[in-house]
Design a protein around this motif. Structure first.
Motif, PDB file in Angstrom:
ATOM      1  N   TYR A 351     -11.384 -14.390 -42.609  1.00 17.44           N
ATOM      2  CA  TYR A 351     -10.721 -13.224 -42.032  1.00 17.44           C
ATOM      3  C   TYR A 351     -11.679 -12.433 -41.143  1.00 17.44           C
ATOM      4  O   TYR A 351     -11.314 -11.992 -40.043  1.00 17.44           O
ATOM      5  N   ASP A 352     -12.909 -12.254 -41.598  1.00 20.07           N
ATOM      6  CA  ASP A 352     -13.901 -11.533 -40.786  1.00 20.07           C
ATOM      7  C   ASP A 352     -14.136 -12.245 -39.457  1.00 20.07           C
ATOM      8  O   ASP A 352     -14.249 -11.601 -38.403  1.00 20.07           O
ATOM      9  N   SER A 353     -14.243 -13.569 -39.492  1.00 18.57           N
ATOM     10  CA  SER A 353     -14.439 -14.324 -38.250  1.00 18.57           C
ATOM     11  C   SER A 353     -13.249 -14.149 -37.310  1.00 18.57           C
ATOM     12  O   SER A 353     -13.417 -13.982 -36.098  1.00 18.57           O
ATOM     13  N   LEU A 354     -12.055 -14.185 -37.882  1.00 16.00           N
ATOM     14  CA  LEU A 354     -10.846 -13.970 -37.092  1.00 16.00           C
ATOM     15  C   LEU A 354     -10.870 -12.616 -36.410  1.00 16.00           C
ATOM     16  O   LEU A 354     -10.612 -12.496 -35.198  1.00 16.00           O
ATOM     17  N   MET A 355     -11.197 -11.564 -37.172  1.00 18.01           N
ATOM     18  CA  MET A 355     -11.159 -10.212 -36.628  1.00 18.01           C
ATOM     19  C   MET A 355     -12.273  -9.961 -35.616  1.00 18.01           C
ATOM     20  O   MET A 355     -12.063  -9.277 -34.612  1.00 18.01           O
ATOM     21  N   LEU A 356     -13.454 -10.511 -35.853  1.00 20.01           N
ATOM     22  CA  LEU A 356     -14.530 -10.348 -34.885  1.00 20.01           C
ATOM     23  C   LEU A 356     -14.163 -10.985 -33.548  1.00 20.01           C
ATOM     24  O   LEU A 356     -14.404 -10.421 -32.485  1.00 20.01           O
ATOM     25  N   ASN A 357     -13.567 -12.157 -33.604  1.00 23.63           N
ATOM     26  CA  ASN A 357     -13.127 -12.834 -32.398  1.00 23.63           C
ATOM     27  C   ASN A 357     -12.027 -12.046 -31.706  1.00 23.63           C
ATOM     28  O   ASN A 357     -12.018 -11.895 -30.453  1.00 23.63           O
ATOM     29  N   ALA A 358     -11.081 -11.516 -32.481  1.00 26.16           N
ATOM     30  CA  ALA A 358      -9.988 -10.741 -31.904  1.00 26.16           C
ATOM     31  C   ALA A 358     -10.489  -9.475 -31.231  1.00 26.16           C
ATOM     32  O   ALA A 358     -10.049  -9.100 -30.148  1.00 26.16           O
ATOM     33  N   ILE A 359     -11.425  -8.805 -31.887  1.00 24.01           N
ATOM     34  CA  ILE A 359     -11.956  -7.551 -31.317  1.00 24.01           C
ATOM     35  C   ILE A 359     -12.729  -7.824 -30.043  1.00 24.01           C
ATOM     36  O   ILE A 359     -12.638  -7.080 -29.058  1.00 24.01           O
ATOM     37  N   ARG A 360     -13.518  -8.913 -30.034  1.00 22.68           N
ATOM     38  CA  ARG A 360     -14.268  -9.247 -28.818  1.00 22.68           C
ATOM     39  C   ARG A 360     -13.341  -9.548 -27.644  1.00 22.68           C
ATOM     40  O   ARG A 360     -13.586  -9.131 -26.516  1.00 22.68           O
ATOM     41  N   GLN A 361     -12.280 -10.285 -27.925  1.00 26.22           N
ATOM     42  CA  GLN A 361     -11.395 -10.727 -26.844  1.00 26.22           C
ATOM     43  C   GLN A 361     -10.209  -9.806 -26.634  1.00 26.22           C
ATOM     44  O   GLN A 361      -9.517  -9.895 -25.596  1.00 26.22           O
ATOM     45  N   GLN A 362      -9.953  -8.929 -27.621  1.00 24.75           N
ATOM     46  CA  GLN A 362      -8.824  -8.001 -27.524  1.00 24.75           C
ATOM     47  C   GLN A 362      -7.559  -8.734 -27.100  1.00 24.75           C
ATOM     48  O   GLN A 362      -7.001  -8.516 -26.044  1.00 24.75           O
ATOM     49  N   TRP A 363      -7.090  -9.618 -27.950  1.00 25.87           N
ATOM     50  CA  TRP A 363      -5.929 -10.459 -27.667  1.00 25.87           C
ATOM     51  C   TRP A 363      -4.755  -9.629 -27.154  1.00 25.87           C
ATOM     52  O   TRP A 363      -4.447  -8.562 -27.631  1.00 25.87           O
TER      53      TRP A 363
END
Length: 363
Positions: A351-363
């Motif tokens: 979940y942390d990996s998912l959220m870090l990626n989402a925050i970086r890319q701002q889907w």
């Protein structure tokens, strides 16, 4: 049934009150204890846990159980907290258990081992996997009773005057580093040394040491180390979980009524939760300020991490051959660590990996 007969049968008559009151008084005696911290008030999260704890105990007992908090060095020397509790100079002491590995290497487990569980996993081990019971078997031989007393979360790897390119850069490097972590990195050529927090800045400035670790952004910012040792490394693999210990003199603990023992256990758990929450709330903003003021974030080179892991594993095996107590606790904790990481891999970490990626890319 007449009212008088009912009250007599129920034990609520005038005579019953004269019998009940002494029993209540005995179950909640007036007690005044002293608790010394290993930390100064300026470290408001570490020292502050003692104030949170003592306030909770006083309020829950209508000030019948008062625990006066003293800062580092006010009664016994910082390095002698355990000794002061053992001989009842103070009834309680807050410190890092791993500062006392010179007495017995098993003292390391109260704080944490290099490459041990993370903070959540360590708390699970303490509270629900029998870890604290194992520790108290050991601590009882030193006339101590132990309660987990909060933690910092994963710490930073410290401040370095020069950038690290590989494990070769550790050879001959003098670093403020304590506990078994110093012994582990010594096997890679590093020269560990113990220095009080107040002396870290001047030691780096004068070149007495080349690097120093302390805690994390919120506490490290107070030391101003970025000015002279700008490379700020992560992760602090030797302190993936750092737990503080609340030690009580075992005889004093055993004298307490069960209600007070329960209260101290609950209040310590509350202070522990508050400490970690405060670090989680404050570290992010402090890190941003440190970077803005010149700190250079760096990840440890992979060969340092890999060689340190191998060195730690070998060290624990060697200590275990000499110390059955160390081996018993180590085997128990490592089996638990390996098991819970399988769950963490598909829960928190994914979940942390998912959220870090989402925050970086701002889907």
């Amino acid at each position: 049934m007449k009212r008088r007969e009912f009250l007599k049968a129920a034990g609520l008559g005038a005579g019953a009150s004269t019998i009940a009151m002494p029993a209540i008084a005995q179950s909640a005696p007036t007690i005044n204890w002293r608790l010394q911290s290993a930390y100064p008030p300026s470290l408001d999260t570490l020292y502050g846990a003692c104030k949170v704890f003592s306030k909770a105990v006083a309020e829950a007992t209508d000030n019948k159980f008062n625990i006066q908090v003293f800062a580092a060095g006010e009664i016994v020397p910082v390095q002698s907290i355990v000794d002061g509790v053992q001989n009842a100079t103070v009834e309680m002491g807050q410190t890092g258990s791993y500062f006392y590995i010179g007495k017995d290497p098993a003292f390391a487990f109260g704080t944490g081992l290099p490459f041990g569980p993370n903070t959540r996993q360590q708390h699970a081990w303490f509270y629900h996997a029998g870890g604290n019971d194992l520790l108290n078997e050991f601590y009882a031989t030193y006339k101590l009773y132990h309660l987990p007393f909060g933690g910092t979360g994963t710490q930073m790897g410290g401040w370095f005057r020069k950038e690290l390119k590989s494990k070769a850069d550790l050879v001959g490097l003098k670093m403020r580093l304590g506990g078994l972590s110093g012994t582990v990195l010594q096997r890679l050529g590093l020269v560990p040394t113990q220095i009080a927090p107040g002396d870290i800045y001047t030691s780096l400035e004068r070149g007495t040491i080349d690097a120093a670790e302390f805690v994390g952004p919120y506490d490290d910012e107070k030391l101003g180390l970025a000015k002279i040792a700008p490379y700020y490394y992560f992760p602090g693999f030797w302190e993936g979980a750092v737990s503080l210990s609340l030690f009580t003199n075992l005889d004093k603990w055993n004298e307490l009524p069960p209600s007070y023992k329960s209260l101290l256990t609950t209040a310590a758990s509350y202070a522990a939760t508050d400490m970690l929450a405060k670090y989680d709330a404050n570290n992010a903003a402090a890190l941003r300020r440190l970077v803005a003021n010149g700190a250079q974030l760096r990840a440890f080179p992979q060969d340092i991490l890999q060689e340190s892991y191998r060195a730690a594993t070998a060290l624990y095996a060697e200590i275990g051959e000499k110390s059955p107590t160390f081996k018993k606790i180590l085997d128990h904790q490592m089996a638990f660590r390996n098991q819970v990481y399988q769950w963490a891999q598909i829960s928190d970490f994914s979940y942390d990996s998912l959220m870090l990626n989402a925050i970086r890319q701002q889907w």
